[in-house]
Enzyme design. Structure first.
Site, PDB file in Angstrom:
ATOM      1  N   GLU A  62       8.178   3.060  14.780  1.00 30.37           N
ATOM      2  CA  GLU A  62       8.967   3.421  13.610  1.00 30.37           C
ATOM      3  C   GLU A  62       9.042   4.943  13.543  1.00 30.37           C
ATOM      4  O   GLU A  62       8.277   5.632  14.223  1.00 30.37           O
ATOM      5  CB  GLU A  62       8.338   2.852  12.332  1.00 30.37           C
ATOM      6  CG  GLU A  62       8.403   1.337  12.315  1.00 30.37           C
ATOM      7  CD  GLU A  62       8.139   0.713  10.964  1.00 30.37           C
ATOM      8  OE1 GLU A  62       7.096   1.021  10.369  1.00 30.37           O
ATOM      9  OE2 GLU A  62       8.995  -0.065  10.504  1.00 30.37           O
ATOM     10  N   ASN A  69       0.803  -1.239   0.000  1.00 30.39           N
ATOM     11  CA  ASN A  69       0.000   0.000   0.000  1.00 30.39           C
ATOM     12  C   ASN A  69       0.832   1.284   0.000  1.00 30.39           C
ATOM     13  O   ASN A  69       0.497   2.227  -0.707  1.00 30.39           O
ATOM     14  CB  ASN A  69      -1.026  -0.008   1.139  1.00 30.39           C
ATOM     15  CG  ASN A  69      -0.401  -0.036   2.500  1.00 30.39           C
ATOM     16  OD1 ASN A  69       0.669  -0.601   2.689  1.00 30.39           O
ATOM     17  ND2 ASN A  69      -1.055   0.595   3.455  1.00 30.39           N
ATOM     18  N   CYS A 108      -3.202   1.782   6.845  1.00 28.79           N
ATOM     19  CA  CYS A 108      -3.406   1.212   8.177  1.00 28.79           C
ATOM     20  C   CYS A 108      -3.876   2.281   9.153  1.00 28.79           C
ATOM     21  O   CYS A 108      -4.592   2.003  10.090  1.00 28.79           O
ATOM     22  CB  CYS A 108      -2.107   0.607   8.664  1.00 28.79           C
ATOM     23  SG  CYS A 108      -0.750   1.755   8.491  1.00 28.79           S
ATOM     24  N   GLU A 139       3.982  -3.630  12.461  1.00 32.37           N
ATOM     25  CA  GLU A 139       3.032  -2.546  12.186  1.00 32.37           C
ATOM     26  C   GLU A 139       1.876  -3.204  11.453  1.00 32.37           C
ATOM     27  O   GLU A 139       1.995  -3.580  10.298  1.00 32.37           O
ATOM     28  CB  GLU A 139       3.665  -1.470  11.295  1.00 32.37           C
ATOM     29  CG  GLU A 139       4.866  -0.772  11.890  1.00 32.37           C
ATOM     30  CD  GLU A 139       4.509   0.241  12.963  1.00 32.37           C
ATOM     31  OE1 GLU A 139       3.300   0.474  13.218  1.00 32.37           O
ATOM     32  OE2 GLU A 139       5.435   0.801  13.563  1.00 32.37           O
TER      33      GLU A 139
HETATM   34  P1  NAD Z   1       0.174  -9.101   3.988  1.00 31.11           P
HETATM   35  O1  NAD Z   1       0.330  -9.320   5.445  1.00 31.11           O
HETATM   36  O2  NAD Z   1      -0.589 -10.068   3.210  1.00 31.11           O
HETATM   37  O3  NAD Z   1       1.599  -9.005   3.293  1.00 31.11           O
HETATM   38  C1  NAD Z   1       2.607  -8.146   3.740  1.00 31.11           C
HETATM   39  C2  NAD Z   1       3.952  -8.714   3.340  1.00 31.11           C
HETATM   40  O4  NAD Z   1       4.187  -9.918   4.078  1.00 31.11           O
HETATM   41  C3  NAD Z   1       4.075  -9.091   1.866  1.00 31.11           C
HETATM   42  O5  NAD Z   1       5.380  -8.788   1.412  1.00 31.11           O
HETATM   43  C4  NAD Z   1       3.868 -10.598   1.896  1.00 31.11           C
HETATM   44  O6  NAD Z   1       4.462 -11.269   0.826  1.00 31.11           O
HETATM   45  C5  NAD Z   1       4.520 -10.977   3.207  1.00 31.11           C
HETATM   46  N1  NAD Z   1       4.052 -12.232   3.790  1.00 31.11           N
HETATM   47  C6  NAD Z   1       2.839 -12.819   3.647  1.00 31.11           C
HETATM   48  N2  NAD Z   1       2.802 -13.989   4.313  1.00 31.11           N
HETATM   49  C7  NAD Z   1       4.012 -14.144   4.913  1.00 31.11           C
HETATM   50  C8  NAD Z   1       4.586 -15.149   5.757  1.00 31.11           C
HETATM   51  N3  NAD Z   1       3.911 -16.230   6.122  1.00 31.11           N
HETATM   52  N4  NAD Z   1       5.861 -14.976   6.190  1.00 31.11           N
HETATM   53  C9  NAD Z   1       6.556 -13.882   5.846  1.00 31.11           C
HETATM   54  N5  NAD Z   1       6.072 -12.915   5.043  1.00 31.11           N
HETATM   55  C10 NAD Z   1       4.808 -13.033   4.585  1.00 31.11           C
HETATM   56  O7  NAD Z   1      -0.408  -7.619   3.869  1.00 31.11           O
HETATM   57  P2  NAD Z   1      -0.784  -6.824   2.539  1.00 31.11           P
HETATM   58  O8  NAD Z   1      -2.055  -7.350   2.043  1.00 31.11           O
HETATM   59  O9  NAD Z   1       0.370  -6.747   1.625  1.00 31.11           O
HETATM   60  O10 NAD Z   1      -0.965  -5.356   3.147  1.00 31.11           O
HETATM   61  C11 NAD Z   1      -2.161  -4.890   3.673  1.00 31.11           C
HETATM   62  C12 NAD Z   1      -2.154  -4.953   5.177  1.00 31.11           C
HETATM   63  O11 NAD Z   1      -1.051  -4.226   5.701  1.00 31.11           O
HETATM   64  C13 NAD Z   1      -3.370  -4.337   5.809  1.00 31.11           C
HETATM   65  O12 NAD Z   1      -3.973  -5.242   6.691  1.00 31.11           O
HETATM   66  C14 NAD Z   1      -2.849  -3.117   6.559  1.00 31.11           C
HETATM   67  O13 NAD Z   1      -3.546  -2.799   7.711  1.00 31.11           O
HETATM   68  C15 NAD Z   1      -1.453  -3.452   6.835  1.00 31.11           C
HETATM   69  N6  NAD Z   1      -0.634  -2.254   6.925  1.00 31.11           N
HETATM   70  C16 NAD Z   1      -0.222  -1.811   8.140  1.00 31.11           C
HETATM   71  C17 NAD Z   1       0.535  -0.662   8.257  1.00 31.11           C
HETATM   72  C18 NAD Z   1       1.009  -0.148   9.589  1.00 31.11           C
HETATM   73  O14 NAD Z   1       1.947   0.638   9.637  1.00 31.11           O
HETATM   74  N7  NAD Z   1       0.427  -0.527  10.699  1.00 31.11           N
HETATM   75  C19 NAD Z   1       0.899   0.036   7.114  1.00 31.11           C
HETATM   76  C20 NAD Z   1       0.470  -0.439   5.890  1.00 31.11           C
HETATM   77  C21 NAD Z   1      -0.290  -1.597   5.820  1.00 31.11           C
END
Ligand code: NAD
Length: 496
Positions: free
Chosen positions: A475, A164, A296, A261
């Site tokens: 962060e 995102n 997020c 995060e």
């Molecule tokens: P996701 O958790 O599906 O993926 C995030 C990353 O983790 C990707 O690079 C993915 O390939 C990797 N990943 C997935 N499964 C994994 C595993 N088993 N082991 C290691 N790595 C793995 O999230 P997304 O769909 O890419 O992003 C959207 C989510 O991110 C939303 O839920 C949002 O709330 C969250 N988000 C949080 C923040 C914050 O700062 N709190 C900021 C942006 C997005």
């Protein structure tokens, strides 16, 4: 294995150069398998990114491990200077990076992508100035002994980012990790890897080989291998709650620190004495409608005082109707597309739940583009849900789309309780002219980042991070670097 200078002219040059490669020790290293990266605005395939297997992922950790001892020996200020030079190299190529980012994320170039690149470069440059701030303490233990603490790097940091805001989240992890003397392996998002690759490769030219490495692949294979690699000393992750929980469990088993995060459902409380126009503008920016709500920190639960609710809804409707939904590459566009069909299905599932709820209203704003070149199914209009039961899933759960909930309130204690009623705790805002309400509410809101009369995004020097299931660790800021990318060593010297 070949080394190229990143001398790209067009986004297509970038997609071609990064076809099926990882960036390891300054080289583009081919992987056996690839995965398609799609432009969500058109459905066109932009290119093929690496789909790394475990061994290909481990190779990046090995390179990072090899580079770490020498990198930690570089005087901290000199490390910072190299990182700052790397940040300026990113700023010099800002427009190309933004054009790549817009194509792979569907986020509008004018309202989102240019700003994201600028903020990402700024964060890295900010950390570049902090090398000499990695200070320990002297301790008054015994006047005849020298007792002190020093701050040391952790080793190899695994940094896993989502799609995102990939560049800002990359910067928040890589900047402090490198300046603190760690080496890094970044796992880019398989949905949107190329802008991350470009930013990283531009930075690598200013850093010793192996200090910064990038791998791409699925979470289940590449991400999993990275978190389980015994040479990784720290994991920093931004993404979904479910994956965060899995990674935290792996980190617990290995007894290494994990920063998370995760998601949010951040409340925005508009009091009776609020400046309504400011609050409407704050709702639009806070909800990140120009990022299709894919944030997020999105101010996705808006509690507005009953006396202002009708006027607020009118002004919000007018402002949302003014947003132009369209081609992310068009300079006139305010709002682009959702990242993929899976995310659209999630958003639609929540909106359907609201539609099926008696007494609730579902209001959609703006018009969808009718350009045949665009993929209509990935566009979602800014949507307001109102008059829902306070415990409705749309009120309690993160939707991660352009869908905000607006609920009326009249009782101050009641609205504070509602604001604190989800399992999240990322951000919150209060809109009031009263200092006593501001002081009382900010002290009692269960959120890591609380603002009054504004909904700003992340600032490089302001600590940011969630409570509860929104995550752990901070962060941005000097404190985040010191607390989360170094370890404290105690040294006691006795020459008596
Ligand atoms: P996701 O958790 O599906 O993926 C995030 C990353 O983790 C990707 O690079 C993915 O390939 C990797 N990943 C997935 N499964 C994994 C595993 N088993 N082991 C290691 N790595 C793995 O999230 P997304 O769909 O890419 O992003 C959207 C989510 O991110 C939303 O839920 C949002 O709330 C969250 N988000 C949080 C923040 C914050 O700062 N709190 C900021 C942006 C997005």
């Amino acid at each position: 294995m070949t080394h190229h200078s990143a001398n790209f002219i067009t986004p297509e040059d970038v997609f071609t150069a990064y076809k099926g490669v990882n960036l390891i020790a300054g080289q583009r290293v081919a992987t056996q398998a690839v995965l398609d990266v799609i432009n969500p605005a058109t459905g066109a395939t932009l290119g093929q990114a690496a789909a790394s297997n475990a061994a290909e992922t481990d190779a990046a950790v090995t390179a990072a491990r090899k580079a770490q001892i020498a990198w930690a020996q570089v005087p901290a200020r000199d490390r910072g200077k190299q990182v700052a030079a790397a940040a300026r190299a990113v700023a010099d190529q800002a427009e190309l990076i933004a054009q790549v980012l817009a194509r792979e994320t569907g986020k509008a170039i004018r309202t989102e992508c240019r700003g994201e690149v600028a903020v990402a470069a700024d964060i890295v440059e900010f950390y570049g100035g902090l090398g000499s701030e990695l200070k320990g303490q002297t301790v008054p233990y015994n006047p005849r002994m020298l007792t002190m603490t020093t701050r040391e790097p952790l080793g190899v940091v695994a940094a896993i980012v989502p799609w995102n805001v990939p560049l800002v989240l990359f910067a928040l992890k890589v900047g402090p990790a490198l300046v603190a003397g760690n080496t890094v392996v970044v796992k880019s998002s398989e949905e949107a890897p190329f802008a991350t690759y470009l930013m990283a490769e531009l930075m690598m030219k200013h850093l010793p080989q192996g200090v910064l490495n990038v791998v791409n692949g699925t979470g289940a294979v590449c991400g999993d291998a990275l978190t389980r690699n015994a040479d990784v000393s720290k994991i920093t992750f931004t993404g979904s709650e479910a994956v965060g929980e899995t990674i935290n469990t792996i980190g617990a088993g290995r007894i290494i620190p994990v920063s998370l995060e995760l998601g949010g459902k951040s409340p925005m409380i508009i009091c009776e004495d609020a400046d309504l126009d400011k609050a409407v503008a704050g709702a639009i920016s806070g909800m990140r409608f120009t990022r299709q709500g894919q944030s997020c920190t999105a101010a996705s639960r808006i509690y507005v005082h009953d006396s202002l609710k009708a006027a607020f809804m009118d002004k919000l409707a007018a402002a949302l109707n003014d947003l132009k939904i369209g081609d992310p590459l068009d300079e006139a566009t305010d709002v682009g597309t959702i990242i993929n069909a899976r995310q659209v299905a999630t958003i639609n599932r929540y909106v359907a739940m609201a539609e099926a709820t008696e007494g609730a209203q579902v209001l959609r704003f703006g018009s969808l583009p009718d350009d045949a070149a665009l993929s209509p199914e990935l566009y979602v209009q800014p949507t307001i849900l109102t008059d829902l039961p306070d415990d409705h899933p749309c009120v309690m759960e993160e939707i991660f789309g352009p869908v905000a909930v607006v609920q009326g309130w009249s009782d101050y204690e009641g609205v504070l309780a509602l604001a604190n009623s989800t399992h999240y705790g990322l951000a919150a805002s209060v809109w009031t002219r009263s200092l006593s309400v501001a002081l009382d509410s900010t002290a009692r809101l269960n959120a890591g980042y609380v603002q009054v009369n504004q909904n700003l995004t992340i600032q490089p020097n302001v600590s940011y991070g969630g409570f509860g299931r929104s995550g752990q660790g901070k962060e941005a800021s000097l404190e985040a670097m010191v607390e989360h990318f170094t370890r404290s060593k105690t040294i006691v010297m006795n020459f008596d």
